[in-house]
Design a protein around this motif. Structure first.
Motif, PDB file in Angstrom:
ATOM      1  N   UNK A   1       0.874  -1.169   0.000  1.00 40.49           N
ATOM      2  CA  UNK A   1       0.000   0.000   0.000  1.00 40.49           C
ATOM      3  C   UNK A   1       0.914   1.223   0.000  1.00 40.49           C
ATOM      4  N   UNK A   2       0.816   2.024  -1.067  1.00 40.75           N
ATOM      5  CA  UNK A   2       1.694   3.184  -1.192  1.00 40.75           C
ATOM      6  C   UNK A   2       0.983   4.292  -1.962  1.00 40.75           C
ATOM      7  N   UNK A   3       1.462   5.503  -1.776  1.00 34.43           N
ATOM      8  CA  UNK A   3       0.986   6.613  -2.576  1.00 34.43           C
ATOM      9  C   UNK A   3      -0.338   7.212  -2.160  1.00 34.43           C
ATOM     10  N   UNK A   4      -0.827   6.864  -0.994  1.00 37.77           N
ATOM     11  CA  UNK A   4      -2.088   7.421  -0.515  1.00 37.77           C
ATOM     12  C   UNK A   4      -1.821   8.405   0.610  1.00 37.77           C
TER      13      UNK A   4
ATOM     14  N   UNK B   1      -7.355   1.841   4.113  1.00 37.34           N
ATOM     15  CA  UNK B   1      -7.056   0.706   3.229  1.00 37.34           C
ATOM     16  C   UNK B   1      -6.379  -0.420   3.998  1.00 37.34           C
ATOM     17  N   UNK B   2      -5.423  -0.080   4.842  1.00 39.68           N
ATOM     18  CA  UNK B   2      -4.709  -1.091   5.621  1.00 39.68           C
ATOM     19  C   UNK B   2      -5.650  -1.745   6.626  1.00 39.68           C
ATOM     20  N   UNK B   3      -6.473  -0.958   7.306  1.00 37.92           N
ATOM     21  CA  UNK B   3      -7.425  -1.530   8.270  1.00 37.92           C
ATOM     22  C   UNK B   3      -8.392  -2.487   7.575  1.00 37.92           C
TER      23      UNK B   3
ATOM     24  N   UNK C   1       3.484  -4.451   8.072  1.00 37.49           N
ATOM     25  CA  UNK C   1       4.808  -3.933   8.395  1.00 37.49           C
ATOM     26  C   UNK C   1       4.884  -2.544   7.768  1.00 37.49           C
ATOM     27  N   UNK C   2       4.945  -1.524   8.616  1.00 35.20           N
ATOM     28  CA  UNK C   2       4.951  -0.139   8.155  1.00 35.20           C
ATOM     29  C   UNK C   2       6.346   0.442   8.321  1.00 35.20           C
TER      30      UNK C   2
ATOM     31  N   UNK D   1      11.815   4.145  10.878  1.00 37.35           N
ATOM     32  CA  UNK D   1      11.024   3.542  11.961  1.00 37.35           C
ATOM     33  C   UNK D   1      10.146   2.445  11.370  1.00 37.35           C
ATOM     34  N   UNK D   2      10.102   1.302  12.050  1.00 37.50           N
ATOM     35  CA  UNK D   2       9.291   0.181  11.593  1.00 37.50           C
ATOM     36  C   UNK D   2       8.268  -0.173  12.661  1.00 37.50           C
TER      37      UNK D   2
END
Length: 59
Positions: free
Chosen positions: A12-15, A23-25, A37-38, A50-51
Motif C-alpha cells: 500500500x503506497x501513494x495514498x 485501506x490497511x485496516x 509492516x509499516x 522507523x518500523x
C-alpha cells in the motif's frame, strides 16, 4: 506453512495518511492472520527508519 506455499503480499503506497490507514485496516480486518509492516521514511535523510508491525488487534 508448507515449503511450496505462497505468501500473499500487498503493498500500500501513494495514498494520503487517512486513506492509507483505511485501506490497511480494511485489509487487516478482511483476512485472518494478516499483519502489516509499516516503514516510516520521514527521517530517512538523517539515516532513521522507523518500523512498526501490527495486526488487527494492534501493535
Amino acid at each position: 506453512m508448507p515449503e511450496n506455499a505462497r505468501l500473499p503480499v500487498v503493498v500500500v503506497a501513494g495514498l494520503h495518511g487517512g486513506q492509507r490507514r483505511r485501506a490497511v485496516d480494511e485489509l487487516l480486518n478482511g483476512r485472518a492472520g494478516a499483519v502489516v509492516l509499516h516503514h516510516d521514511l520521514g527521517d530517512a535523510p538523517r539515516g532513521i527508519v522507523r518500523r512498526e508491525l501490527r495486526d488487527a488487534r494492534g501493535r
